[in-house]
Design an enzyme around this catalytic site. Structure first.
Site, short mmCIF file in Angstrom:
data_model
loop_
_atom_site.label_atom_id
_atom_site.label_comp_id
_atom_site.label_asym_id
_atom_site.label_seq_id
_atom_site.Cartn_x
_atom_site.Cartn_y
_atom_site.Cartn_z
N ARG A 162 1.22 4.02 -7.10
CA ARG A 162 2.08 4.37 -6.35
C ARG A 162 3.70 3.85 -6.89
O ARG A 162 4.59 3.33 -6.73
CB ARG A 162 2.01 3.75 -4.95
CG ARG A 162 0.65 4.11 -4.36
CD ARG A 162 0.83 5.53 -3.75
NE ARG A 162 -0.26 5.85 -3.21
CZ ARG A 162 -1.07 5.98 -3.69
NH1 ARG A 162 -1.07 6.90 -5.21
NH2 ARG A 162 -2.22 6.80 -3.15
N SER A 232 0.55 6.73 4.52
CA SER A 232 -0.07 4.76 3.89
C SER A 232 1.19 4.12 4.57
O SER A 232 2.11 4.42 3.67
CB SER A 232 -1.12 4.91 3.48
OG SER A 232 -1.81 6.03 3.40
N GLU A 328 4.94 0.83 0.85
CA GLU A 328 4.31 2.15 0.04
C GLU A 328 6.02 3.12 0.49
O GLU A 328 6.29 3.98 -0.62
CB GLU A 328 3.17 2.73 0.42
CG GLU A 328 3.45 3.76 -0.74
CD GLU A 328 1.93 5.08 -0.33
OE1 GLU A 328 1.50 6.23 -0.21
OE2 GLU A 328 0.85 3.85 -1.11
#
Length: 345
Positions: A162, A232, A328
């Site tokens: 990420r 998420s 995230e």
């Protein structure tokens, strides 16, 4: 093209009530440069937005929001690979469908990931055993100040979990305008996660993987068009083998994923669930009852509700496991993006 309605509620998948000072939709590089110059002339903050699938607006945005709608898919091939050159404003899932329709495998594990193609390299999106970096050939970036186009190779993108260079050096004053993908003709199915492990690697087809991935995501993840969410919310944390062993001694069934560097990746959703937070809510925001990694806009939540819930969850996991989860989702304040960890500290 300037948009009269300055509400951002339908332009972020959390469906949070926020406004921008001005919103413009751009369909080519010239319009993008013009929007940038306009923001500088008016001394307004500038925010390039795809489909708003990975952002949390903390406040009204005091500047110009530019919706990237630069489209186009060009397909070429050589003896070993299919090569796709894709405009940043294309929808990611529709690109996955396009590949399958043209009998090009390799993207099926990444089905139903919300957002635009141009957002994919920023987060190095990944799911069910595949990350973008494994199929990325290059990323075309526009320097908005000089109007020069730069092509970064997959190595130059500095991809990580990420993570990418687009969160750092190529952030302010730059815009991703296209992404190049390379998909091998020597296709090998990736069947390491969830229901995919039940499929036979000798006979499975890309379409079957696509169908299975879509089924899993729909069963666990709320549809943002029905229930506001940004997917998420936290990254899966990576810890030392010693820390992982200590936790697993108390929780033998803890999911864990060994990494090449010897560390262990843990499932953030599992940590949140073990903290007893499934279904927990603050104001109109709640932890999703089926997937604890997802925070939802359950009942007309405000940005403050989501932020308070995100902090509560992070603190609770840290208290129970000694692990600080990192968001995230990108946090956008009135003047632009802010550090999400600091915003929750």
């Amino acid at each position: 093209m300037s948009i009269h309605d300055t509400s951002l509620q339908s332009r972020n998948t959390f469906s949070l009530p926020a406004h921008a000072a001005e919103i413009v939709s751009v369909h080519n590089v010239e319009q993008l440069v013009s929007a940038w110059e306009s923001s500088k002339e008016k001394q307004l903050p500038f925010l390039l937005l795809g489909e708003g699938s990975n952002v949390l607006f903390l406040d009204d945005f005091a500047g110009l929001v530019v919706l990237n709608r630069i489209k186009g898919i060009e397909l070429t091939e050589n003896a070993d690979e299919w090569l796709l050159h894709v405009g940043a404003g294309e929808n990611w899932h529709e690109l996955v469908c396009y590949a399958l329709e043209h009998n090009i495998p390799g993207l099926e594990n990444l089905a139903l990931i919300p957002g635009c193609v141009g957002s994919a390299p920023i987060q190095n999106i990944g799911a069910y055993g595949i990350e973008l970096q494994s199929i990325c050939n290059y990323v075309d970036v526009l320097d908005l100040q000089t109007e020069k186009r730069v092509r970064l190779s997959d190595q130059e993108c500095q991809f990580g979990y990420r993570e990418s260079i687009f969160k750092h050096s190529y952030k302010n004053g730059y815009a991703i305008v296209a992404v190049g993908l390379k998909l091998t003709k020597q296709w090998q199915p990736k069947l390491t996660y969830g229901d995919l492990t039940r499929l036979d690697p000798k006979t499975v087809t890309p379409q079957e993987i696509f169908d299975s991935v879509c089924s899993m995501r729909r069963s666990k993840l709320p549809d943002p068009t029905v229930t506001g969410n940004a997917g998420s919310f936290y990254k899966n944390p990576t810890v030392s083998a010693l820390v992982a062993e200590k936790i697993s001694s108390h929780y033998p069934s803890m999911p864990s994923y060994p990494q090449a560097n010897g560390q262990i990746k843990l499932a953030a959703g599992w940590l949140v669930e073990q903290s007893g937070l499934k279904g927990f809510s603050i104001g109109g925001a709640a932890v999703h009852e089926k997937q604890a990694l997802v925070l939802i806009n359950k009942d007309h939540a405000s940005s403050g509700d989501v932020r308070a819930l995100a902090k509560y969850v992070r603190d609770a996991v840290a208290e129970k496991f000694g692990i600080w989860l990192e968001p995230e989702v990108r946090f956008i304040a009135a003047e632009g993006e802010v550090n999400a960890v600091e915003a929750l500290s």
